[in-house]
Write a protein that holds these residues in place. Structure first.
Motif, PDB file in Angstrom:
ATOM      1  N   GLU A 164       0.726  -1.234   0.190  1.00 38.19           N
ATOM      2  CA  GLU A 164      -0.089   0.131  -0.085  1.00 38.19           C
ATOM      3  C   GLU A 164       0.633   1.344  -0.072  1.00 38.19           C
ATOM      4  O   GLU A 164       0.253   2.550  -0.930  1.00 38.19           O
ATOM      5  CB  GLU A 164      -1.052   0.086   0.977  1.00 38.19           C
ATOM      6  N   LEU A 165       2.265   1.227   0.942  1.00 43.58           N
ATOM      7  CA  LEU A 165       2.345   2.281   0.114  1.00 43.58           C
ATOM      8  C   LEU A 165       3.738   2.733  -0.271  1.00 43.58           C
ATOM      9  O   LEU A 165       3.436   3.847  -1.529  1.00 43.58           O
ATOM     10  CB  LEU A 165       3.516   2.335   1.781  1.00 43.58           C
ATOM     11  N   GLY A 166       3.560   1.601  -1.774  1.00 43.39           N
ATOM     12  CA  GLY A 166       4.558   1.317  -2.799  1.00 43.39           C
ATOM     13  C   GLY A 166       3.625   2.364  -3.102  1.00 43.39           C
ATOM     14  O   GLY A 166       3.289   2.961  -4.266  1.00 43.39           O
ATOM     15  N   ARG A 167       1.891   1.423  -3.330  1.00 41.20           N
ATOM     16  CA  ARG A 167       0.877   1.861  -4.648  1.00 41.20           C
ATOM     17  C   ARG A 167       0.807   4.012  -4.305  1.00 41.20           C
ATOM     18  O   ARG A 167       1.244   4.239  -5.822  1.00 41.20           O
ATOM     19  CB  ARG A 167      -0.740   1.521  -3.566  1.00 41.20           C
ATOM     20  N   ARG A 168       0.931   4.359  -2.765  1.00 42.21           N
ATOM     21  CA  ARG A 168       1.202   5.673  -2.603  1.00 42.21           C
ATOM     22  C   ARG A 168       1.699   6.627  -3.257  1.00 42.21           C
ATOM     23  O   ARG A 168       1.737   7.188  -3.754  1.00 42.21           O
ATOM     24  CB  ARG A 168       0.471   5.926  -1.106  1.00 42.21           C
ATOM     25  N   LEU A 169       3.349   5.915  -3.840  1.00 48.57           N
ATOM     26  CA  LEU A 169       4.748   6.633  -3.552  1.00 48.57           C
ATOM     27  C   LEU A 169       4.074   5.920  -5.309  1.00 48.57           C
ATOM     28  O   LEU A 169       4.245   7.515  -5.959  1.00 48.57           O
ATOM     29  CB  LEU A 169       5.494   5.814  -3.884  1.00 48.57           C
ATOM     30  N   PHE A 170       3.904   5.568  -5.928  1.00 49.66           N
ATOM     31  CA  PHE A 170       3.593   5.627  -7.110  1.00 49.66           C
ATOM     32  C   PHE A 170       2.681   6.001  -8.240  1.00 49.66           C
ATOM     33  O   PHE A 170       3.282   7.148  -8.659  1.00 49.66           O
ATOM     34  CB  PHE A 170       3.416   3.661  -7.917  1.00 49.66           C
ATOM     35  N   TYR A 171       1.733   6.873  -7.292  1.00 49.31           N
ATOM     36  CA  TYR A 171       0.374   7.384  -7.367  1.00 49.31           C
ATOM     37  C   TYR A 171       0.777   9.684  -7.332  1.00 49.31           C
ATOM     38  O   TYR A 171      -0.056  10.275  -7.493  1.00 49.31           O
ATOM     39  CB  TYR A 171      -0.528   7.397  -7.814  1.00 49.31           C
ATOM     40  N   ASP A 172       2.132   9.636  -6.180  1.00 51.42           N
ATOM     41  CA  ASP A 172       1.982  10.587  -6.013  1.00 51.42           C
ATOM     42  C   ASP A 172       2.974  11.455  -6.381  1.00 51.42           C
ATOM     43  O   ASP A 172       4.332  11.332  -6.652  1.00 51.42           O
ATOM     44  CB  ASP A 172       3.096  10.027  -4.480  1.00 51.42           C
ATOM     45  N   THR A 173       2.713  12.780  -7.162  1.00 53.95           N
ATOM     46  CA  THR A 173       3.424  13.504  -7.600  1.00 53.95           C
ATOM     47  C   THR A 173       4.911  13.625  -6.775  1.00 53.95           C
ATOM     48  O   THR A 173       5.578  15.150  -7.814  1.00 53.95           O
ATOM     49  CB  THR A 173       2.653  15.000  -7.989  1.00 53.95           C
TER      50      THR A 173
ATOM     51  N   ARG B 272       3.961   5.499   8.025  1.00 55.38           N
ATOM     52  CA  ARG B 272       4.106   4.305   7.414  1.00 55.38           C
ATOM     53  C   ARG B 272       4.924   3.753   7.317  1.00 55.38           C
ATOM     54  O   ARG B 272       5.503   2.463   6.984  1.00 55.38           O
ATOM     55  CB  ARG B 272       2.757   4.556   5.998  1.00 55.38           C
ATOM     56  N   PHE B 273       6.245   4.517   6.452  1.00 54.86           N
ATOM     57  CA  PHE B 273       7.453   3.426   6.749  1.00 54.86           C
ATOM     58  C   PHE B 273       8.155   3.389   7.491  1.00 54.86           C
ATOM     59  O   PHE B 273       8.883   1.992   7.817  1.00 54.86           O
ATOM     60  CB  PHE B 273       8.646   5.593   6.338  1.00 54.86           C
ATOM     61  N   LYS B 274       8.122   4.323   9.016  1.00 51.55           N
ATOM     62  CA  LYS B 274       8.242   3.686  10.220  1.00 51.55           C
ATOM     63  C   LYS B 274       6.801   1.812  10.511  1.00 51.55           C
ATOM     64  O   LYS B 274       8.380   0.804  10.557  1.00 51.55           O
ATOM     65  CB  LYS B 274       7.571   4.347  11.041  1.00 51.55           C
ATOM     66  N   LEU B 275       6.717   1.908  10.052  1.00 52.10           N
ATOM     67  CA  LEU B 275       5.128   0.794  10.185  1.00 52.10           C
ATOM     68  C   LEU B 275       6.105  -0.373  10.161  1.00 52.10           C
ATOM     69  O   LEU B 275       6.716  -1.383   9.768  1.00 52.10           O
ATOM     70  CB  LEU B 275       3.714   0.772  10.233  1.00 52.10           C
TER      71      LEU B 275
END
Length: 365
Positions: free
Chosen positions: A60-69, A164-167
Motif C-alpha cells: 500500500e505504501l508503494g502504491r501511494r508513492l507510485f501515484y504521488d507527484t 507508514r515508513f516506520k510501520l
C-alpha cells in the motif's frame, strides 16, 4: 466474601491490562501483515527474493508513492504519469515528452505486468531488480528529475508517510526504502485474467474462436522462441532486425541495446523481449515506439527484417535463407485475433492497482 469474589472475577482482566501495558512499555512495534504474490495456476513457479519481503502495508505504501507527484522534482509527475493503468501501465506515446525537461525520451515507456517473474529491467537490462530500477526514472533529468535527499526531506514532513515508513521498515524514511516500497507494489501487478487465461484454466468466460486458436498455434510455432510460455516472453535480449548500424555513441550508447550494459559485441542491437500480454493496449511498439500498429509489427517480421551480425538466428530461414518470418495474410489475421484474447480487462480495472487518491488529486492524505 463479595469483595473477594469481585477481585477474583476482575483478576484476569487486570492481568490482560497489565500485559498490554508491559508491551507498550517494552516499545513493541505493530506487526505488518505478510503478503505473497498470487501465482496463477497456468504461470511458472515464482522464486521470491528474501531481501524485500512483501507486506500488505508495504504494498500500500508503494502504491501511494507510485501515484504521488511529490516523487518528481517539480511535484507535477508521478510514476503513473507514464504508466497508466488503463493502458496496461504504458502511456500510449512512442517517445514520451511528459518528463521534467519536456523533451521526447529516447525509449518507449514499457508496460508493467508480471514483473515479479522478470530478471532484468529497462530495454537493455540496465537494472537487475525492481528496487534499483526505480531510481533511474526518479533521478533522470529528462524524466522525474528528483534529488533523492530532497525527496526524503519532503516526505519526512508528511506525518502519514512518516508513520507508514516506520510501520513497514521500522525506521525513518530513507531513499532505499522508497525503492523497496515501489518494488513491493509493482510485484503485485500480476496480469493473468485475460480470456486466454480463462480458456487455459477452463474458467467461465474462457471461450476462444477457431480463428483465435489458429492464431495461438501460429504464435507458438513462429513467435514462440522469444515470446515463450505463459508469460509470453523469455525475458532475454534479441536483435530483431530493426537496424543495421548500432555504433552511435551519443546519449551514452542508448542505441546500442544490450551492448551498452554488457560491452559484449555479440549484444549490439539486442533489446529485451516484451510480453505479448495486453499488447493491444500498449501501442506503439518496439523499444523506440517506431511501429504504430500490430499490422506494422507483423509486416516488419515478415518483410522488413534487416540482417546484421547479431541478428537473432530464428529470424533467418535456414542457412543462407531469407530473413524474416513467413506469414500469410490469413496467419496475420489469426495472430491479431489471438492477441486480442490476451487483453486483461480485470487487470486494467482492478481498484487495488489504481490510485489511492481522489480523482484528479494525487496528494491527499
Amino acid at each position: 466474601m463479595a469483595a473477594r469474589r469481585l477481585f477474583l472475577i476482575l483478576l484476569p482482566v487486570m492481568w490482560l491490562l497489565g500485559a498490554c501495558s508491559t508491551e507498550q512499555e517494552l516499545g513493541q512495534e505493530p506487526q505488518v501483515k505478510q503478503q505473497e504474490v498470487k501465482v496463477p495456476a497456468n504461470f511458472p513457479a515464482l522464486e521470491m527474493q528474501s531481501y524485500n519481503q512483501l507486506s500488505e502495508e508495504g504494498v500500500e505504501l508503494g502504491r501511494r508513492l507510485f501515484y504521488d507527484t511529490r516523487l518528481s522534482g517539480n511535484n507535477t509527475l508521478s510514476c503513473a504519469s507514464c504508466h497508466e493503468q488503463r493502458l496496461a501501465f504504458t502511456d500510449g506515446a512512442a517517445l514520451s515528452a511528459k518528463g521534467a525537461a519536456g523533451t521526447p525520451l529516447l525509449r518507449h515507456s514499457p508496460g508493467l505486468a508480471n514483473m515479479a517473474w522478470m530478471t532484468g529491467f529497462f530495454w537493455d537490462g540496465g537494472a537487475k531488480n525492481l528496487e534499483s530500477q526505480a531510481f533511474g526514472p526518479l533521478t533522470a533529468p529528462d524524466e522525474m528529475d528528483q534529488n533523492l535527499q530532497e525527496l526524503v526531506t519532503e516526505l519526512q514532513s508528511i506525518p502519514d508517510y512518516v508513520s507508514r515508513f516506520k510501520l513497514v521498515f521500522n525506521d525513518e524514511i530513507k531513499a532505499a526504502y522508497i525503492g523497496q516500497a515501489l518494488a513491493q507494489f509493482q510485484r503485485t501487478l500480476v496480469s493473468a485474467g485475460s480470456r486466454y487465461d480463462k480458456y487455459v484454466r477452463q474458467e467461465p468466460g474462457g471461450t476462444m474462436s477457431e480463428l483465435e486458436l489458429q492464431g495461438l498455434r501460429v504464435v507458438r510455432q513462429k513467435c514462440g522462441s522469444c515470446h515463450t510460455g505463459e508469460l509470453f516472453t523469455d525475458n532475454l535480449y534479441h536483435n530483431n532486425g530493426l537496424d543495421l548500424d548500432f555504433n552511435n555513441e551519443q546519449h551514452e550508447g542508448i542505441y546500442q541495446g544490450r551492448y551498452r550494459i554488457s560491452h559484449n559485441p555479440a549484444d549490439l542491437g539486442k533489446y529485451k523481449t516484451p510480453t505479448l500480454r495486453n499488447i493491444m493496449l500498449t501501442a506503439p511498439y518496439m523499444h523506440d515506439g517506431r511501429f504504430a500498429t500490430i499490422s506494422e509489427v507483423l509486416h516488419h517480421y515478415s518483410q522488413g527484417v534487416q540482417v546484421s551480425a547479431t541478428l537473432a538466428p530464428d529470424l533467418l530461414q535456414g542457412a543462407g535463407g531469407a530473413a524474416g518470418i513467413p506469414l500469410t495474410q490469413q496467419e496475420q489475421e489469426a495472430i491479431v485475433a489471438f492477441l486480442e484474447t490476451l487483453t486483461d480487462y480485470e487487470f486494467i480495472q482492478n481498484p487495488k492497482l489504481a490510485s489511492p487518491f481522489k480523482e484528479k488529486e494525487e496528494k491527499v492524505f
